[in-house]
Design a protein around this motif. Structure first.
Motif, PDB file in Angstrom:
ATOM      1  N   PRO A 156     -73.732 -51.683  15.782  1.00 19.27           N
ATOM      2  CA  PRO A 156     -74.946 -52.017  15.382  1.00 19.27           C
ATOM      3  C   PRO A 156     -75.035 -53.602  15.066  1.00 19.27           C
ATOM      4  CG  PRO A 156     -74.710 -49.959  14.322  1.00 19.27           C
ATOM      5  CD  PRO A 156     -73.168 -50.326  14.864  1.00 19.27           C
ATOM      6  N   THR A 157     -75.947 -54.398  15.525  1.00 14.29           N
ATOM      7  CA  THR A 157     -76.280 -55.528  15.481  1.00 14.29           C
ATOM      8  C   THR A 157     -77.612 -56.164  15.259  1.00 14.29           C
ATOM      9  OG1 THR A 157     -74.422 -56.101  17.020  1.00 14.29           O
ATOM     10  CG2 THR A 157     -75.605 -57.772  16.814  1.00 14.29           C
ATOM     11  N   VAL A 158     -77.922 -57.110  14.246  1.00 16.70           N
ATOM     12  CA  VAL A 158     -79.210 -57.556  13.990  1.00 16.70           C
ATOM     13  C   VAL A 158     -79.154 -58.902  13.999  1.00 16.70           C
ATOM     14  CG1 VAL A 158     -81.064 -57.857  12.029  1.00 16.70           C
ATOM     15  CG2 VAL A 158     -79.558 -55.733  12.145  1.00 16.70           C
ATOM     16  N   LEU A 159     -80.040 -59.519  14.764  1.00 17.45           N
ATOM     17  CA  LEU A 159     -80.058 -60.926  14.895  1.00 17.45           C
ATOM     18  C   LEU A 159     -80.708 -61.606  13.695  1.00 17.45           C
ATOM     19  CD1 LEU A 159     -81.537 -61.199  18.677  1.00 17.45           C
ATOM     20  CD2 LEU A 159     -79.285 -61.482  18.030  1.00 17.45           C
ATOM     21  N   LEU A 173     -82.296 -55.704  20.471  1.00 15.71           N
ATOM     22  CA  LEU A 173     -81.402 -55.715  19.265  1.00 15.71           C
ATOM     23  C   LEU A 173     -82.574 -55.877  18.213  1.00 15.71           C
ATOM     24  CD1 LEU A 173     -78.700 -58.036  20.171  1.00 15.71           C
ATOM     25  CD2 LEU A 173     -78.625 -55.404  19.960  1.00 15.71           C
ATOM     26  N   ASP A 174     -82.357 -55.362  16.976  1.00 20.75           N
ATOM     27  CA  ASP A 174     -82.944 -55.577  15.961  1.00 20.75           C
ATOM     28  C   ASP A 174     -82.897 -57.106  15.631  1.00 20.75           C
ATOM     29  OD1 ASP A 174     -83.794 -52.777  15.031  1.00 20.75           O
ATOM     30  OD2 ASP A 174     -81.579 -52.669  14.130  1.00 20.75           O
ATOM     31  N   HIS A 335     -88.369 -55.829  15.037  1.00 21.17           N
ATOM     32  CA  HIS A 335     -88.591 -57.340  14.790  1.00 21.17           C
ATOM     33  C   HIS A 335     -89.071 -57.608  13.826  1.00 21.17           C
ATOM     34  CE1 HIS A 335     -87.776 -57.434  19.640  1.00 21.17           C
ATOM     35  NE2 HIS A 335     -86.772 -57.010  19.084  1.00 21.17           N
ATOM     36  N   LEU A 336     -88.561 -58.179  12.805  1.00 21.25           N
ATOM     37  CA  LEU A 336     -89.251 -58.452  11.639  1.00 21.25           C
ATOM     38  C   LEU A 336     -89.509 -59.929  11.588  1.00 21.25           C
ATOM     39  CD1 LEU A 336     -87.416 -56.316   8.974  1.00 21.25           C
ATOM     40  CD2 LEU A 336     -89.457 -55.749  10.453  1.00 21.25           C
ATOM     41  N   ARG A 366     -94.237 -59.538   9.052  1.00 18.80           N
ATOM     42  CA  ARG A 366     -95.001 -59.193  10.293  1.00 18.80           C
ATOM     43  C   ARG A 366     -93.921 -58.329  10.982  1.00 18.80           C
ATOM     44  NH1 ARG A 366     -97.875 -64.277  12.743  1.00 18.80           N
ATOM     45  NH2 ARG A 366     -99.344 -64.693  11.010  1.00 18.80           N
ATOM     46  N   GLN A 367     -94.112 -56.910  11.551  1.00 22.35           N
ATOM     47  CA  GLN A 367     -93.325 -56.383  12.129  1.00 22.35           C
ATOM     48  C   GLN A 367     -93.938 -56.037  13.761  1.00 22.35           C
ATOM     49  OE1 GLN A 367     -91.730 -52.883  10.264  1.00 22.35           O
ATOM     50  NE2 GLN A 367     -91.850 -51.685  12.088  1.00 22.35           N
TER      51      GLN A 367
END
Length: 368
Positions: A156-159, A173-174, A335-336, A366-367
């Protein structure tokens, strides 16, 4: 004649159960099907609870349950950043604090802005047996690098401080980032409230953040009804303060007396060469910097847009841990966007004050 959907999915289940975990691209190659078809079938099997799907990889239900059930297992998180120092130090600090609170370990990699080492550095992190990744890739407008490798990573990957565009390979991707467009709006709104009807922007154009700042300037000028000005470009390796001061002097001669500079390091060098040209900050020129890393140390202290750097790192780490704990498809992709604040100081000529909750929301989110 091609395999039916049922036959394809039975074959996928057979291979995954034999191997435990496999990357989707390797699974497609092994079965002899296109990656697009396999991803679609894997998604259907995951929705049915027959497989565990992660970003770029798939595992059997039994294997996924076994990994999640190991008591006291320490998570290892890899984090890739484009630089150490200044802006990303605070992002790293936020991620590190969140990791420590959760009993996880953070492993750091650096792929410098001017390099093309994102993939090599990420592979090195994967060799460290990380459970998940926080990535800030060097996305530049002058390159057309294929980002499919990011989408197909086996964990799992978060930008972080990056957000892929609609239709991009990494769009699913998150991501957790500052809303830099909102940050620019805060700066220009404040200058407009002081009576400025035109504002210069000086910014780089070779980083994701710089592109967001430039786009935010165009949006804010239109929204606030300001007179647009050509953006002054700043070179990758830093500004020549005397040259930039000369361009500001020329604009001041045409009546433009307010400047937003991305970033602090360049803005903090401007007051002396402006003063040498007879322009005092803030008496003759209102100056705002972007990033708020060194702005308070300037003479005079610079009003600055302050992205929530530490909060971005913390939120990204916590989102990744939530993804790891709940399974890849148990929660929707996030996407935060966290809202910057404006720190008003002496360089605009207005009274120094704390951020107004109505104008700025340091913890705003913001989401989408």
């Amino acid at each position: 004649m091609g395999l039916s959907a049922d036959d394809r999915r039975a074959r996928i289940l057979e291979v995954v159960r034999d191997l435990g975990t496999i990357r989707v691209v390797d699974l497609a190659s092994r079965i002899g099907l296109s990656a697009v078809t396999v991803r679609r079938d894997v998604a259907a099997l995951s929705d049915s609870g027959l497989l565990h799907r992660s970003h770029g990889s798939v595992s059997s239900v039994a294997a996924g349950q076994a990994a999640a059930s190991i008591p006291g297992r320490e998570r290892t998180i890899g984090m890739l950043v484009p630089t150490l120092g200044s802006y990303f130090d605070e992002v790293i600090a936020g991620a590190r604090a969140a990791a420590a609170q959760a009993g996880a370990r953070l492993v750091l990699g650096v792929a410098a802005y001017e390099s093309a080492d994102d993939r090599a550095q990420t592979e090195q992190l994967l060799d460290s047996k990380v459970d998940g990744l926080l990535l800030s890739p060097n996305w530049r407008p002058d390159t057309s690098e294929d980002d499919c490798w990011i989408r197909d990573l086996p964990v799992p990957t978060v930008l972080v401080e990056r957000r892929a565009g609609i239709g991009d390979a990494a769009a699913e991707l998150d991501s957790v980032s500052s809303d830099h467009r909102h940050g620019v709006l805060l700066a220009l709104r404040h200058l407009a409230s002081l009576g400025h009807r035109s504002v210069l922007l000086a910014a780089r154009d070779d980083t994701w953040t710089a592109q967001q700042v430039r786009a935010g300037y165009a949006d804010a000028v239109l929204q606030l009804g300001l007179a647009p000005q050509p953006v002054i470009g700043i070179r990758r390796y830093g500004v020549d303060p005397d040259e930039l001061a000369g361009q500001i002097y020329d604009a001041a001669a045409e009546g433009v007396r307010a400047v937003l500079v991305h970033n602090d390091q360049d803005a903090i060098q401007l007051p002396p060469p402006l003063r040498a040209r007879g322009l005092d900050v803030p008496k003759d020129i209102a100056l705002i910097s972007y990033d708020d890393v060194f702005a308070a140390l300037a003479a005079p202290a610079l009003t600055a847009v302050a992205p929530p750097k530490r909060a971005v790192g913390e939120a990204a780490l916590n989102l990744l841990l939530r993804r790891l704990d709940s399974g890849s498809s148990a929660i929707p992709v996030h996407h935060l966007e966290l809202l910057p604040s404006l720190k008003v100081r002496a360089s605009c000529g207005g009274e120094e004050r704390a951020a107004s909750p109505r104008e700025e929301s340091p913890t705003g989110k913001r989401q989408r």
